[in-house]
Design a protein around this motif. Sequence first.
Motif, PDB file in Angstrom:
ATOM      1  N   CYS A 200     103.322 106.478  27.711  1.00  0.00           N
ATOM      2  CA  CYS A 200     102.855 105.692  26.561  1.00  0.00           C
ATOM      3  C   CYS A 200     103.831 105.672  25.384  1.00  0.00           C
ATOM      4  O   CYS A 200     104.353 106.699  24.968  1.00  0.00           O
ATOM      5  CB  CYS A 200     101.496 106.231  26.115  1.00  0.00           C
ATOM      6  SG  CYS A 200     100.739 105.221  24.844  1.00  0.00           S
ATOM      7  N   ILE A 341      92.553 102.235  33.380  1.00  0.00           N
ATOM      8  CA  ILE A 341      93.198 102.819  34.560  1.00  0.00           C
ATOM      9  C   ILE A 341      94.606 102.255  34.711  1.00  0.00           C
ATOM     10  O   ILE A 341      94.817 101.050  34.529  1.00  0.00           O
ATOM     11  CB  ILE A 341      92.391 102.504  35.843  1.00  0.00           C
ATOM     12  CG1 ILE A 341      91.011 103.155  35.754  1.00  0.00           C
ATOM     13  CG2 ILE A 341      93.132 102.994  37.092  1.00  0.00           C
ATOM     14  CD1 ILE A 341      90.132 102.869  36.937  1.00  0.00           C
ATOM     15  N   PHE A 371      95.525  98.278  34.538  1.00  0.00           N
ATOM     16  CA  PHE A 371      96.903  97.887  34.240  1.00  0.00           C
ATOM     17  C   PHE A 371      97.837  98.398  35.323  1.00  0.00           C
ATOM     18  O   PHE A 371      97.662  99.522  35.813  1.00  0.00           O
ATOM     19  CB  PHE A 371      97.360  98.509  32.907  1.00  0.00           C
ATOM     20  CG  PHE A 371      96.387  98.291  31.787  1.00  0.00           C
ATOM     21  CD1 PHE A 371      96.300  97.060  31.160  1.00  0.00           C
ATOM     22  CD2 PHE A 371      95.529  99.316  31.372  1.00  0.00           C
ATOM     23  CE1 PHE A 371      95.389  96.859  30.136  1.00  0.00           C
ATOM     24  CE2 PHE A 371      94.616  99.113  30.358  1.00  0.00           C
ATOM     25  CZ  PHE A 371      94.542  97.883  29.727  1.00  0.00           C
TER      26      PHE A 371
HETATM   27  N1  5AD Z   1     101.894 100.895  31.411  1.00  0.00           N
HETATM   28  C1  5AD Z   1     100.672 100.430  31.747  1.00  0.00           C
HETATM   29  N2  5AD Z   1      99.571 100.667  31.023  1.00  0.00           N
HETATM   30  C2  5AD Z   1      99.710 101.415  29.902  1.00  0.00           C
HETATM   31  N3  5AD Z   1      98.807 101.821  28.990  1.00  0.00           N
HETATM   32  C3  5AD Z   1      99.452 102.534  28.045  1.00  0.00           C
HETATM   33  N4  5AD Z   1     100.767 102.598  28.325  1.00  0.00           N
HETATM   34  C4  5AD Z   1     100.950 101.917  29.492  1.00  0.00           C
HETATM   35  C5  5AD Z   1     102.084 101.632  30.289  1.00  0.00           C
HETATM   36  N5  5AD Z   1     103.282 102.092  29.987  1.00  0.00           N
HETATM   37  C6  5AD Z   1      97.375 101.533  29.107  1.00  0.00           C
HETATM   38  C7  5AD Z   1      96.546 102.816  29.181  1.00  0.00           C
HETATM   39  C8  5AD Z   1      95.900 102.869  27.836  1.00  0.00           C
HETATM   40  C9  5AD Z   1      95.738 101.394  27.521  1.00  0.00           C
HETATM   41  C10 5AD Z   1      95.509 101.068  26.098  1.00  0.00           C
HETATM   42  O1  5AD Z   1      96.946 100.830  27.959  1.00  0.00           O
HETATM   43  O2  5AD Z   1      95.575 102.663  30.199  1.00  0.00           O
HETATM   44  O3  5AD Z   1      94.660 103.554  27.832  1.00  0.00           O
END
Ligand code: 5AD
Length: 480
Positions: A200, A341, A371
């Motif tokens: 993240c 997820i 995602f």
């Molecule tokens: N790739 C995909 N999904 C992500 N999220 C956060 N960073 C990434 C990433 N690099 C998703 C997580 C989070 C939501 C807000 O976005 O599931 O809970």
Amino acid sequence: MSKDTKKTAVISSEELQRQEQFSQKVSSAVSARYSSKPLACVITYGCQQNVADSEKIKGMLELMGYDFTSDRLEAQLIIFNTCAVREHAEDRVFGNVGSLKSYKREHPDTIIALCGCMMQQKHIADKIKKSYPFVDLVFGTHVIHQLPELLYRAMTGRRRVFEIPDMDGAIAEGIPVKRDNDAKAWLPIMYGCNNFCTYCIVPYVRGRERSREKADIIKEFKELVNQGYKEITLLGQNVNSYGKDLTPNVSFASLLRELNDIDGDFRIRFMTSHPKDCTFELIEVMAQCEKVAQHLHLPFQSGSDRVLKAMNRHYTRGQYLKLINYAKELMGDELSITSDIIVGFPGETYEDFKETLSLVEEVKATSLFTFIYSPRKGTPAAEMPDPISAEEKSKWFKELTDLQEQISASQMALHKGKVFKCYVYGKGKLGDNYVAARNDGNLIIEFEGDESLIGTFQKVKVIEPLTFVMRGEMLKEKEI
Ligand code: 5AD
Ligand code: SF4
């Protein structure tokens, strides 16, 4: 960037007064430049935190004499409030900004500005500087309150303005807010994130956790209730750790209890919760407080303990299930669960992914936000080996969404005959005499009723669950 927790700092009243003076200067410059009120178009990407920031941006712009439009080609000021959480969101911003290149040549007085999480990354700001020379103003997430000064500089100076300090922003209280909706309000209770989940970008672009003082939150909350807002959503990247940085400490559960005790007809929502900080006490407070929506958005990201560890999430599948089962035990049918997820985290195998599928089956969420993993420059996961192909990940993703579709449909079917407390928000689509309402879990229930019911809470019995909406019947006695 340091990982130390800092003491919450507040923007001084002198600085806010300075910005007010700039606001008046922009206002004068604007009325000298345009014969009628100029229009601003604020385009928002990403999460509710960004939506809340855009409402502040619009609040400040209104004071500076701007009106608003959703058509960027009739605006004198175009602001893109960007999101960095996945590559797709960034690509959209580059595409949309890029398409304004020739427009700006023909309309050199139109100001184009970019702000939000994307801009807080150096490589992005550098790219804008180099390859998007028609962008006039770029500002980061920590200096939104300085918009009057920055806009003044962009309008009157010769040079493009880039203001992206790499620090944890202090909290600015008292910024005007122009809300998008008359009934629903976003109320940020904290900013930033300390968790550094390995995939993240948020902790890098929004800084460390900073909680607003409880008194400031309660004051804003009461104002919203008095103004007639019916759904107030408390916002933070991890609301469960609200107040840990305040002296004395305040727990999120106790804040919820206090807000619930405020007089008035309203519903409190909150997001996002982190399973590692979600307490049993919070679940008890949710169950006990009649104005708190029985909706828990508790992202689990993966069902595999091995992947959760690599994600730096600090809980196991078993601990997650304990929280969910306790919430189900206390709130029963009333409870709606949603979750986020990620599919295809680096190193995730099909075996790991099957653990996610089985957790999805156990949790039985109302809906999921799913995602495909997107590598974010500067995060630890972006450096991890990632051998699974994009095609394979897409297949897994489809398997997950197909499964959740079945679960959502069977969950909807279970609602037949249930009674929900619903907020009536507008006219329905099932027939001329129908109104539409939302329950705690944000599900839409339509029922026959007079338009005078719009803006009230009602108890509604589900008669027939359809695909995206349920048909219901209003109970006679108003019990709320
Ligand atoms: N790739 C995909 N999904 C992500 N999220 C956060 N960073 C990434 C990433 N690099 C998703 C997580 C989070 C939501 C807000 O976005 O599931 O809970
Ligand atoms: Fe990102 Fe994790 Fe913080 Fe959520 S808790 S914002 S996923 S680092």
